[in-house]
Write an enzyme that holds these catalytic residues in place. Structure first.
Site, PDB file in Angstrom:
ATOM      1  N   GLU A   1       1.072  -1.308  -0.055  1.00 52.19           N
ATOM      2  CA  GLU A   1       0.014  -0.108  -0.062  1.00 52.19           C
ATOM      3  C   GLU A   1       0.751   0.965  -0.050  1.00 52.19           C
ATOM      4  O   GLU A   1       1.957   1.389   0.705  1.00 52.19           O
ATOM      5  CB  GLU A   1      -0.736   0.016   1.443  1.00 52.19           C
ATOM      6  CG  GLU A   1      -2.179  -0.712   1.256  1.00 52.19           C
ATOM      7  CD  GLU A   1      -1.806  -2.140   1.974  1.00 52.19           C
ATOM      8  OE1 GLU A   1      -0.923  -2.317   2.600  1.00 52.19           O
ATOM      9  OE2 GLU A   1      -2.605  -2.888   1.650  1.00 52.19           O
TER      10      GLU A   1
ATOM     11  N   TYR B   1       8.495   2.107  -6.974  1.00 45.50           N
ATOM     12  CA  TYR B   1       7.667   0.612  -7.332  1.00 45.50           C
ATOM     13  C   TYR B   1       7.396   0.500  -8.643  1.00 45.50           C
ATOM     14  O   TYR B   1       7.402  -0.850  -9.046  1.00 45.50           O
ATOM     15  CB  TYR B   1       6.280   0.629  -6.401  1.00 45.50           C
ATOM     16  CG  TYR B   1       6.510   0.872  -4.961  1.00 45.50           C
ATOM     17  CD1 TYR B   1       7.522   0.419  -4.168  1.00 45.50           C
ATOM     18  CD2 TYR B   1       5.667   1.700  -4.143  1.00 45.50           C
ATOM     19  CE1 TYR B   1       7.900   0.623  -2.875  1.00 45.50           C
ATOM     20  CE2 TYR B   1       5.745   2.014  -2.966  1.00 45.50           C
ATOM     21  CZ  TYR B   1       6.758   1.376  -2.277  1.00 45.50           C
ATOM     22  OH  TYR B   1       7.096   1.561  -0.659  1.00 45.50           O
TER      23      TYR B   1
HETATM   24  C1  LIG Z   1      10.660   6.294  -1.784  1.00 43.33           C
HETATM   25  C2  LIG Z   1      12.377   6.148  -1.152  1.00 43.33           C
HETATM   26  C3  LIG Z   1      12.306   4.810  -0.415  1.00 43.33           C
HETATM   27  C4  LIG Z   1      13.062   6.153  -2.363  1.00 43.33           C
HETATM   28  O1  LIG Z   1      14.526   5.843  -1.872  1.00 43.33           O
HETATM   29  P1  LIG Z   1      15.615   5.957  -2.629  1.00 43.33           P
HETATM   30  O2  LIG Z   1      16.980   5.360  -2.082  1.00 43.33           O
HETATM   31  O3  LIG Z   1      15.744   7.730  -2.702  1.00 43.33           O
HETATM   32  O4  LIG Z   1      15.316   5.714  -4.107  1.00 43.33           O
HETATM   33  P2  LIG Z   1      16.260   5.421  -5.265  1.00 43.33           P
HETATM   34  O5  LIG Z   1      17.608   6.405  -5.523  1.00 43.33           O
HETATM   35  O6  LIG Z   1      16.624   3.987  -5.269  1.00 43.33           O
HETATM   36  O7  LIG Z   1      15.253   5.636  -6.437  1.00 43.33           O
HETATM   37  C5  LIG Z   1      14.770   4.634  -7.378  1.00 43.33           C
HETATM   38  C6  LIG Z   1      13.724   5.109  -8.079  1.00 43.33           C
HETATM   39  O8  LIG Z   1      12.528   5.818  -7.421  1.00 43.33           O
HETATM   40  C7  LIG Z   1      12.011   6.865  -8.062  1.00 43.33           C
HETATM   41  N1  LIG Z   1      12.308   8.062  -6.892  1.00 43.33           N
HETATM   42  C8  LIG Z   1      12.764   7.991  -6.050  1.00 43.33           C
HETATM   43  N2  LIG Z   1      12.915   9.165  -5.431  1.00 43.33           N
HETATM   44  C9  LIG Z   1      12.207   9.816  -6.167  1.00 43.33           C
HETATM   45  C10 LIG Z   1      11.512  11.397  -6.239  1.00 43.33           C
HETATM   46  N3  LIG Z   1      11.869  12.192  -5.134  1.00 43.33           N
HETATM   47  N4  LIG Z   1      10.589  11.702  -7.010  1.00 43.33           N
HETATM   48  C11 LIG Z   1      10.255  10.925  -8.069  1.00 43.33           C
HETATM   49  N5  LIG Z   1      10.761   9.563  -8.241  1.00 43.33           N
HETATM   50  C12 LIG Z   1      11.646   9.095  -7.275  1.00 43.33           C
HETATM   51  C13 LIG Z   1      12.647   7.113  -9.129  1.00 43.33           C
HETATM   52  O9  LIG Z   1      12.011   6.100 -10.347  1.00 43.33           O
HETATM   53  C14 LIG Z   1      14.007   6.358  -8.915  1.00 43.33           C
HETATM   54  O10 LIG Z   1      14.731   5.930 -10.142  1.00 43.33           O
HETATM   55  P3  LIG Z   1      15.647   6.732 -11.142  1.00 43.33           P
HETATM   56  O11 LIG Z   1      16.762   7.422  -9.955  1.00 43.33           O
HETATM   57  O12 LIG Z   1      16.146   6.011 -12.164  1.00 43.33           O
HETATM   58  O13 LIG Z   1      14.790   8.018 -11.322  1.00 43.33           O
HETATM   59  C15 LIG Z   1      12.392   7.384  -0.129  1.00 43.33           C
HETATM   60  O14 LIG Z   1      12.281   8.522  -1.083  1.00 43.33           O
HETATM   61  C16 LIG Z   1      11.799   7.275   1.118  1.00 43.33           C
HETATM   62  O15 LIG Z   1      12.590   6.775   2.114  1.00 43.33           O
HETATM   63  N6  LIG Z   1      10.619   8.052   1.261  1.00 43.33           N
HETATM   64  C17 LIG Z   1      10.173   8.171   2.726  1.00 43.33           C
HETATM   65  C18 LIG Z   1       9.588   7.008   3.072  1.00 43.33           C
HETATM   66  C19 LIG Z   1       8.614   6.251   2.077  1.00 43.33           C
HETATM   67  O16 LIG Z   1       7.823   7.201   1.567  1.00 43.33           O
HETATM   68  N7  LIG Z   1       8.527   5.086   1.857  1.00 43.33           N
HETATM   69  C20 LIG Z   1       7.501   4.083   0.924  1.00 43.33           C
HETATM   70  C21 LIG Z   1       6.132   4.053   1.912  1.00 43.33           C
HETATM   71  S1  LIG Z   1       4.947   3.398   0.874  1.00 43.33           S
END
Ligand SMILES: CC(C)(COP(=O)(O)OP(=O)(O)OC[C@H]1O[C@@H](n2cnc3c(N)ncnc32)[C@H](O)[C@@H]1OP(=O)(O)O)[C@@H](O)C(=O)NCCC(=O)NCCS
Length: 157
Positions: free
Chosen positions: A113, A125
């Site tokens: 979710e 995702y």
């Molecule tokens: C979502 C989250 C886990 C992504 O972690 P991250 O280590 O920065 O992610 P990555 O560097 O591996 O990014 C992988 C892909 O995710 C997407 N993505 C990550 N951050 C993004 C942003 N700020 N905006 C849009 N797309 C994003 C992109 O598709 C990215 O691929 P790309 O770098 O080739 O464009 C991080 O932003 C986070 O911890 N958020 C808060 C907690 C949360 O929301 N968890 C999920 C709850 S359901």
């Protein structure tokens, strides 16, 4: 020099580290409600079918994931990256790692979710094969907010 990244399986003894990572990753209360504390993680990590992983970069914990398996179905319970370490591929690495682990355990389909407002997580995702599979109205209730969740799913077979 390139950073050294490794993923370690989390045991109940890692509950403090998991809770600290979760608190950093979910500092924005609009994301999904209050952070889970160390006793909550200790309980999760002692539960059969629940598994957690910690991503370490140069020996420092900077991202976590938590999964549940029931027979051939899996669920991503949470995933998060320390804001200081975002955008370096850690979220995608942890997601791929967890999905491979579940597939090896016989899981055929994985659900999660995600708040409809959480576009970063939805992009993450989608980049790993998840597609929309439904919507839960008012799934996240916190700080006077009521936010719908998208259900996303992917097949591992
Ligand atoms: C979502 C989250 C886990 C992504 O972690 P991250 O280590 O920065 O992610 P990555 O560097 O591996 O990014 C992988 C892909 O995710 C997407 N993505 C990550 N951050 C993004 C942003 N700020 N905006 C849009 N797309 C994003 C992109 O598709 C990215 O691929 P790309 O770098 O080739 O464009 C991080 O932003 C986070 O911890 N958020 C808060 C907690 C949360 O929301 N968890 C999920 C709850 S359901």
């Amino acid at each position: 020099m390139a950073a050294m990244v490794e993923i370690i399986p989390a045991a109940p003894a890692h509950a403090d580290v998991m809770a600290a990572l979760h608190a950093m990753a979910f500092a924005d209360p609009a994301l999904s409600g209050p952070a889970w504390d160390a006793p909550a993680f200790a309980g999760f990590l002692a539960t059969p079918g629940i598994m957690g992983f910690i991503l370490m970069e140069d020996g420092e914990p900077c991202a976590l994931s938590l999964w549940r398996q029931v027979l051939d179905e899996g669920e991503l319970l949470t995933i998060g990256t320390d804001p200081a370490a975002r955008g370096r591929g850690h979220g995608a690495t942890l997601l791929r790692h967890g999905l491979a682990h579940l597939r090896a355990n016989g899981v055929a389909r994985v659900f999660l979710e995600v708040a409809v407002t959480n576009t970063a997580a939805q992009s993450l995702y989608a980049s790993q094969g998840f597609t929309n599979a439904g919507r839960r109205r008012g799934y996240y209730q916190h700080a006077g907010l009521s936010i719908d969740a998208n259900v996303m799913a992917t097949d591992l077979t």
